[in-house]
Design a protein around this motif. Structure first.
Motif, PDB file in Angstrom:
ATOM      1  N   ALA A 198      74.117  30.824   8.607  1.00 22.80           N
ATOM      2  CA  ALA A 198      73.875  29.912   7.479  1.00 22.80           C
ATOM      3  C   ALA A 198      73.650  28.484   7.963  1.00 22.80           C
ATOM      4  O   ALA A 198      72.695  27.814   7.557  1.00 22.80           O
ATOM      5  CB  ALA A 198      75.035  29.970   6.493  1.00 22.80           C
ATOM      6  N   THR A 199      74.512  28.021   8.850  1.00 23.34           N
ATOM      7  CA  THR A 199      74.402  26.657   9.377  1.00 23.34           C
ATOM      8  C   THR A 199      73.061  26.440  10.069  1.00 23.34           C
ATOM      9  O   THR A 199      72.394  25.425   9.866  1.00 23.34           O
ATOM     10  CB  THR A 199      75.553  26.381  10.373  1.00 23.34           C
ATOM     11  N   GLU A 200      72.657  27.412  10.883  1.00 25.90           N
ATOM     12  CA  GLU A 200      71.410  27.282  11.651  1.00 25.90           C
ATOM     13  C   GLU A 200      70.178  27.375  10.758  1.00 25.90           C
ATOM     14  O   GLU A 200      69.188  26.691  11.000  1.00 25.90           O
ATOM     15  CB  GLU A 200      71.361  28.316  12.778  1.00 25.90           C
ATOM     16  N   ILE A 201      70.217  28.206   9.726  1.00 29.32           N
ATOM     17  CA  ILE A 201      69.091  28.316   8.796  1.00 29.32           C
ATOM     18  C   ILE A 201      68.940  26.999   8.028  1.00 29.32           C
ATOM     19  O   ILE A 201      67.833  26.478   7.868  1.00 29.32           O
ATOM     20  CB  ILE A 201      69.277  29.510   7.827  1.00 29.32           C
ATOM     21  N   ILE A 202      70.048  26.440   7.574  1.00 29.67           N
ATOM     22  CA  ILE A 202      70.025  25.164   6.845  1.00 29.67           C
ATOM     23  C   ILE A 202      69.486  24.049   7.751  1.00 29.67           C
ATOM     24  O   ILE A 202      68.636  23.258   7.346  1.00 29.67           O
ATOM     25  CB  ILE A 202      71.434  24.827   6.299  1.00 29.67           C
ATOM     26  N   ARG A 203      69.963  24.021   8.991  1.00 30.63           N
ATOM     27  CA  ARG A 203      69.505  23.006   9.961  1.00 30.63           C
ATOM     28  C   ARG A 203      67.998  23.161  10.206  1.00 30.63           C
ATOM     29  O   ARG A 203      67.258  22.175  10.211  1.00 30.63           O
ATOM     30  CB  ARG A 203      70.278  23.143  11.271  1.00 30.63           C
ATOM     31  N   ALA A 204      67.544  24.406  10.403  1.00 33.69           N
ATOM     32  CA  ALA A 204      66.122  24.641  10.684  1.00 33.69           C
ATOM     33  C   ALA A 204      65.241  24.265   9.498  1.00 33.69           C
ATOM     34  O   ALA A 204      64.141  23.740   9.684  1.00 33.69           O
ATOM     35  CB  ALA A 204      65.899  26.098  11.071  1.00 33.69           C
ATOM     36  N   ALA A 205      65.712  24.531   8.295  1.00 34.18           N
ATOM     37  CA  ALA A 205      64.932  24.167   7.106  1.00 34.18           C
ATOM     38  C   ALA A 205      64.630  22.675   7.124  1.00 34.18           C
ATOM     39  O   ALA A 205      63.520  22.242   6.784  1.00 34.18           O
ATOM     40  CB  ALA A 205      65.680  24.550   5.833  1.00 34.18           C
ATOM     41  N   ASP A 206      65.610  21.887   7.566  1.00 34.36           N
ATOM     42  CA  ASP A 206      65.443  20.437   7.643  1.00 34.36           C
ATOM     43  C   ASP A 206      64.562  20.038   8.830  1.00 34.36           C
ATOM     44  O   ASP A 206      63.557  19.359   8.658  1.00 34.36           O
ATOM     45  CB  ASP A 206      66.820  19.769   7.737  1.00 34.36           C
ATOM     46  N   THR A 207      64.915  20.486  10.032  1.00 33.99           N
ATOM     47  CA  THR A 207      64.173  20.054  11.221  1.00 33.99           C
ATOM     48  C   THR A 207      62.732  20.558  11.228  1.00 33.99           C
ATOM     49  O   THR A 207      61.851  19.885  11.745  1.00 33.99           O
ATOM     50  CB  THR A 207      64.871  20.479  12.538  1.00 33.99           C
ATOM     51  N   GLU A 208      62.496  21.716  10.643  1.00 33.64           N
ATOM     52  CA  GLU A 208      61.133  22.267  10.600  1.00 33.64           C
ATOM     53  C   GLU A 208      60.352  21.783   9.384  1.00 33.64           C
ATOM     54  O   GLU A 208      59.210  22.183   9.189  1.00 33.64           O
ATOM     55  CB  GLU A 208      61.186  23.804  10.590  1.00 33.64           C
TER      56      GLU A 208
END
Length: 143
Positions: free
Chosen positions: A92-102
């Motif tokens: 969950a943390t990594e998906i949320i982070r990727a949504a932002d950075t990507e």
């Protein structure tokens, strides 16, 4: 009318459930001219301690990387603009982070298909992603 989605983040879990979401977003990506950004979050012990312990890729991580590469090649072969990311840690943390950075403007993911103990955790992953993101989240039940 402006295109609705330009970057669609697609979490894949390296299971048969991925076909459901990948097939679904292909039509959407084609319609919008969007780039598909595939992400797999390795969450085994090695993945969670990877940076901290400066570990080498485990067999699981090597297989995940190969799986992502194969999926990217397949989609590019069909004419899609595709990128991929292999993240490590809490899904969950990594998906949320990727949504932002990507700079994703849509996250499209399946609602089940995890293996073993992950079945218990899956609801928590989808729930956390759905509630913390400020962009649309498309959830499909895996076939």
């Amino acid at each position: 009318m402006a295109l609705m989605y330009t970057r669609i983040l697609v979490p894949v879990e390296h299971s048969d459930a991925d076909r459901t979401i990948v097939e679904h977003v292909q039509a959407l990506a084609k319609m919008c001219g969007a780039t598909l950004v595939l992400i797999h979050v390795a969450d085994g012990w090695v993945a969670r301690a990877y940076d901290e312990l400066q570990l080498r890729d485990s067999k699981e991580i090597q297989e995940d990387r190969a799986y992502l590469d194969a999926l990217v090649s397949e989609l590019q072969g069909q004419g899609f603009a595709v990128e991929s990311r292999l993240a490590m840690g809490d899904p969950a943390t990594e998906i949320i982070r990727a949504a932002d950075t990507e700079k994703a403007d849509l996250v499209a993911m399946t609602t089940h298909g995890h293996r073993f103990v992950k079945d218990i955790l899956l609801g928590a992953t989808v729930d956390k992603v759905r509630h913390q993101l400020k962009i649309p989240v498309l959830l499909l039940q895996a076939r």
